[in-house]
Design a protein around this motif. Sequence first.
Motif, short mmCIF file in Angstrom:
data_model
loop_
_atom_site.label_atom_id
_atom_site.label_comp_id
_atom_site.label_asym_id
_atom_site.label_seq_id
_atom_site.Cartn_x
_atom_site.Cartn_y
_atom_site.Cartn_z
N ALA A 1 0.85 -1.19 0.00
CA ALA A 1 0.00 0.00 0.00
C ALA A 1 0.89 1.24 0.00
O ALA A 1 1.82 1.34 0.79
CB ALA A 1 -0.92 0.02 1.22
N GLU A 2 0.59 2.17 -0.92
CA GLU A 2 1.38 3.40 -1.03
C GLU A 2 0.47 4.60 -1.16
O GLU A 2 -0.59 4.53 -1.80
CB GLU A 2 2.31 3.35 -2.24
N GLU A 3 0.88 5.69 -0.54
CA GLU A 3 0.21 6.98 -0.73
C GLU A 3 1.25 7.97 -1.25
O GLU A 3 2.25 8.25 -0.58
CB GLU A 3 -0.38 7.51 0.58
N ASN A 4 1.03 8.45 -2.48
CA ASN A 4 1.97 9.37 -3.10
C ASN A 4 3.40 8.82 -3.06
O ASN A 4 4.36 9.54 -2.83
CB ASN A 4 1.92 10.74 -2.42
N GLY A 5 3.52 7.50 -3.28
CA GLY A 5 4.83 6.85 -3.32
C GLY A 5 5.41 6.48 -1.97
O GLY A 5 6.51 5.92 -1.92
#
Length: 207
Positions: free
Chosen positions: A139-143
């Motif tokens: 899971a990633e948010e903005n990398g």
Amino acid sequence: MFLYLPNKFDFIQEMKRIILFAIAIMTVGFANAQGTGSRFGIKAGVNFPNSSSDFHENETLMGYQVGIFSEIKTDENFGIQPELLYSTHGVKNKFVSDGISYDNEVKLSYLNLPILAKYFVTQGLTLQAGPQVGFLMKAEENGVNITDHVKTIDFGLNFGIGFNFLEDCSVDLRYNLGLSNALDFHVEDVNYKIKSSMFSLAIGYKL
């Protein structure tokens, strides 16, 4: 925006994922060995998310799926199809806190294990339905890694149709109804949630 904190138990969590992966592989292998009508195959396709969320603006991101399956015919008209799929999708969202607008791009990857009941309307056309459990892989948010802020298990229900052609090939169109909140976090007194539902189109080949 999520607050990312390093996870002190990364190694333990990774081992749990490996164990879950092995259990899923054994489940598919066991299913494939049952009955004379069993067929084993590989499949790949695209995901079209239809996620619901509490964000002010929400835009979904296409993903893909790839994996293996076993088609087990119990009689002429009915069958069971367990699958093991690596699946990805994402969402762009926006929310406002204290007058400040935040833009996020969240990308999720799961190891999904759907188990479908199949009804053979004709030799080529099937109706499909069944539960699905997904194990979070990434899971990633903005990398940035946000695995610690996403639930590790996701549940859903699959509904769809399939068509067999050229004897060994098939195409499936499905809708997965997300039953659990993939994301669940707080910004001050506001609680934001996302349920992951999606359409998928996949092509399979029976070995």
